[in-house]
Scaffold this motif. Structure first.
Motif, PDB file in Angstrom:
ATOM      1  N   MET A   6       0.857  -1.188   0.000  1.00 50.15           N
ATOM      2  CA  MET A   6       0.000   0.000   0.000  1.00 50.15           C
ATOM      3  C   MET A   6       0.890   1.233   0.000  1.00 50.15           C
ATOM      4  N   TRP A   7       0.550   2.162  -0.857  1.00 46.18           N
ATOM      5  CA  TRP A   7       1.276   3.433  -1.018  1.00 46.18           C
ATOM      6  C   TRP A   7       0.224   4.522  -0.885  1.00 46.18           C
ATOM      7  N   GLU A   8       0.402   5.440   0.088  1.00 46.06           N
ATOM      8  CA  GLU A   8      -0.594   6.477   0.314  1.00 46.06           C
ATOM      9  C   GLU A   8       0.102   7.822   0.444  1.00 46.06           C
ATOM     10  N   ALA A   9      -0.437   8.826  -0.266  1.00 45.97           N
ATOM     11  CA  ALA A   9       0.151  10.162  -0.236  1.00 45.97           C
ATOM     12  C   ALA A   9      -0.949  11.211  -0.111  1.00 45.97           C
ATOM     13  N   LYS A  10      -0.593  12.336   0.480  1.00 46.76           N
ATOM     14  CA  LYS A  10      -1.498  13.478   0.618  1.00 46.76           C
ATOM     15  C   LYS A  10      -0.939  14.610  -0.223  1.00 46.76           C
ATOM     16  N   ALA A  11      -1.762  15.091  -1.131  1.00 50.07           N
ATOM     17  CA  ALA A  11      -1.323  16.146  -2.050  1.00 50.07           C
ATOM     18  C   ALA A  11      -1.128  17.468  -1.320  1.00 50.07           C
ATOM     19  N   ALA A  12      -0.241  18.269  -1.833  1.00 46.89           N
ATOM     20  CA  ALA A  12      -0.036  19.617  -1.324  1.00 46.89           C
ATOM     21  C   ALA A  12      -1.183  20.496  -1.818  1.00 46.89           C
ATOM     22  N   ARG A  44      -6.092  12.889  -0.811  1.00 52.32           N
ATOM     23  CA  ARG A  44      -5.279  11.700  -0.622  1.00 52.32           C
ATOM     24  C   ARG A  44      -5.429  10.727  -1.784  1.00 52.32           C
ATOM     25  N   VAL A  45      -4.327  10.019  -2.081  1.00 51.18           N
ATOM     26  CA  VAL A  45      -4.297   9.005  -3.133  1.00 51.18           C
ATOM     27  C   VAL A  45      -3.694   7.735  -2.540  1.00 51.18           C
ATOM     28  N   LEU A  46      -4.315   6.606  -2.850  1.00 50.11           N
ATOM     29  CA  LEU A  46      -3.864   5.308  -2.366  1.00 50.11           C
ATOM     30  C   LEU A  46      -3.683   4.381  -3.560  1.00 50.11           C
ATOM     31  N   VAL A  47      -2.552   3.678  -3.588  1.00 48.51           N
ATOM     32  CA  VAL A  47      -2.305   2.667  -4.618  1.00 48.51           C
ATOM     33  C   VAL A  47      -1.977   1.366  -3.901  1.00 48.51           C
ATOM     34  N   LEU A  62       6.053   2.220  -5.914  1.00 47.16           N
ATOM     35  CA  LEU A  62       5.988   3.561  -6.488  1.00 47.16           C
ATOM     36  C   LEU A  62       6.993   4.462  -5.762  1.00 47.16           C
ATOM     37  N   PRO A  63       7.590   5.393  -6.485  1.00 51.91           N
ATOM     38  CA  PRO A  63       8.572   6.289  -5.873  1.00 51.91           C
ATOM     39  C   PRO A  63       7.909   7.421  -5.090  1.00 51.91           C
ATOM     40  N   GLU A  64       8.728   8.236  -4.470  1.00 56.59           N
ATOM     41  CA  GLU A  64       8.257   9.471  -3.842  1.00 56.59           C
ATOM     42  C   GLU A  64       7.945  10.464  -4.955  1.00 56.59           C
ATOM     43  N   PRO A  65       6.824  11.162  -4.890  1.00 60.69           N
ATOM     44  CA  PRO A  65       6.535  12.210  -5.870  1.00 60.69           C
ATOM     45  C   PRO A  65       7.469  13.405  -5.653  1.00 60.69           C
ATOM     46  N   VAL A  70       3.374  16.791  -2.889  1.00 58.88           N
ATOM     47  CA  VAL A  70       2.844  16.191  -1.671  1.00 58.88           C
ATOM     48  C   VAL A  70       3.083  17.095  -0.461  1.00 58.88           C
ATOM     49  N   SER A  71       2.239  16.932   0.557  1.00 58.87           N
ATOM     50  CA  SER A  71       2.352  17.763   1.753  1.00 58.87           C
ATOM     51  C   SER A  71       3.126  17.073   2.879  1.00 58.87           C
ATOM     52  N   ARG A  72       3.444  15.798   2.694  1.00 59.27           N
ATOM     53  CA  ARG A  72       4.193  15.030   3.692  1.00 59.27           C
ATOM     54  C   ARG A  72       4.801  13.819   2.989  1.00 59.27           C
ATOM     55  N   PRO A  73       5.739  13.133   3.638  1.00 54.84           N
ATOM     56  CA  PRO A  73       6.297  11.924   3.016  1.00 54.84           C
ATOM     57  C   PRO A  73       5.211  10.872   2.769  1.00 54.84           C
ATOM     58  N   VAL A  74       5.423  10.066   1.762  1.00 54.59           N
ATOM     59  CA  VAL A  74       4.505   8.973   1.413  1.00 54.59           C
ATOM     60  C   VAL A  74       4.491   7.950   2.548  1.00 54.59           C
ATOM     61  N   HIS A  75       3.323   7.393   2.832  1.00 52.32           N
ATOM     62  CA  HIS A  75       3.194   6.288   3.784  1.00 52.32           C
ATOM     63  C   HIS A  75       3.174   4.991   2.981  1.00 52.32           C
ATOM     64  N   ARG A  76       3.895   3.993   3.475  1.00 51.49           N
ATOM     65  CA  ARG A  76       3.985   2.691   2.796  1.00 51.49           C
ATOM     66  C   ARG A  76       3.782   1.579   3.817  1.00 51.49           C
ATOM     67  N   TRP A  77       3.009   0.565   3.430  1.00 55.42           N
ATOM     68  CA  TRP A  77       2.800  -0.591   4.288  1.00 55.42           C
ATOM     69  C   TRP A  77       2.815  -1.855   3.430  1.00 55.42           C
ATOM     70  N   ARG A  78       3.185  -2.954   4.051  1.00 59.50           N
ATOM     71  CA  ARG A  78       3.100  -4.283   3.428  1.00 59.50           C
ATOM     72  C   ARG A  78       2.131  -5.109   4.236  1.00 59.50           C
ATOM     73  N   PHE A  79       1.363  -5.922   3.535  1.00 54.51           N
ATOM     74  CA  PHE A  79       0.414  -6.818   4.181  1.00 54.51           C
ATOM     75  C   PHE A  79       0.512  -8.194   3.542  1.00 54.51           C
ATOM     76  N   GLU A  80       0.248  -9.219   4.345  1.00 45.77           N
ATOM     77  CA  GLU A  80       0.169 -10.570   3.819  1.00 45.77           C
ATOM     78  C   GLU A  80      -1.220 -11.117   4.108  1.00 45.77           C
ATOM     79  N   PRO A  81      -1.737 -11.989   3.255  1.00 48.45           N
ATOM     80  CA  PRO A  81      -3.073 -12.522   3.477  1.00 48.45           C
ATOM     81  C   PRO A  81      -3.116 -13.417   4.722  1.00 48.45           C
ATOM     82  N   VAL A  82      -4.281 -13.472   5.324  1.00 50.08           N
ATOM     83  CA  VAL A  82      -4.503 -14.318   6.491  1.00 50.08           C
ATOM     84  C   VAL A  82      -5.489 -15.402   6.067  1.00 50.08           C
ATOM     85  N   GLU A  83      -5.136 -16.622   6.303  1.00 50.18           N
ATOM     86  CA  GLU A  83      -6.027 -17.741   5.935  1.00 50.18           C
ATOM     87  C   GLU A  83      -7.218 -17.823   6.866  1.00 50.18           C
ATOM     88  N   GLY A  84      -8.371 -18.224   6.287  1.00 46.26           N
ATOM     89  CA  GLY A  84      -9.564 -18.496   7.069  1.00 46.26           C
ATOM     90  C   GLY A  84     -10.202 -17.278   7.586  1.00 46.26           C
TER      91      GLY A  84
END
Length: 84
Positions: A6-12, A44-47, A62-65, A70-84
């Motif tokens: 997940m890549w999330e940014a807030k526009a200036a 805000r934009v999320l990819v 995705l790189p930093e714009p 942007v009004s702040r650094p991009v937030h990035r997270w990784r997630f893995e699927p959970v079974e069941g």
């Protein structure tokens, strides 16, 4: 095994449309299994990209714009699927 990035940014200022266009135009060096782009109030934009890879795999992100887009650094997270 799969991982979602997940890549999330807030526009200036009121540059949400510019940030959305920028994010949609970014090409990654490899194609993810799936890629979705979202927008939200507050300029805000999320990819999210899904990859057939381990959680800690080196996959393209995705790189930093440019600074004025942007009004702040991009937030990035990784997630893995959970079974069941």
């Amino acid at each position: 095994m799969s991982v979602a990035l997940m890549w999330e940014a807030k526009a200036a200022g009121d540059r949400g449309a510019d940030l959305l266009a920028w994010a949609r135009a970014q090409e990654l060096p490899a194609a993810p299994l799936r890629r979705e782009t979202f927008r939200a109030p507050g300029e805000r934009v999320l990819v999210i990209t899904w990859w057939d890879a381990a959680y800690d795999a080196d996959v393209p992100e995705l790189p930093e714009p440019e600074a004025g887009l942007v009004s702040r650094p991009v937030h990035r997270w990784r997630f893995e699927p959970v079974e069941g």
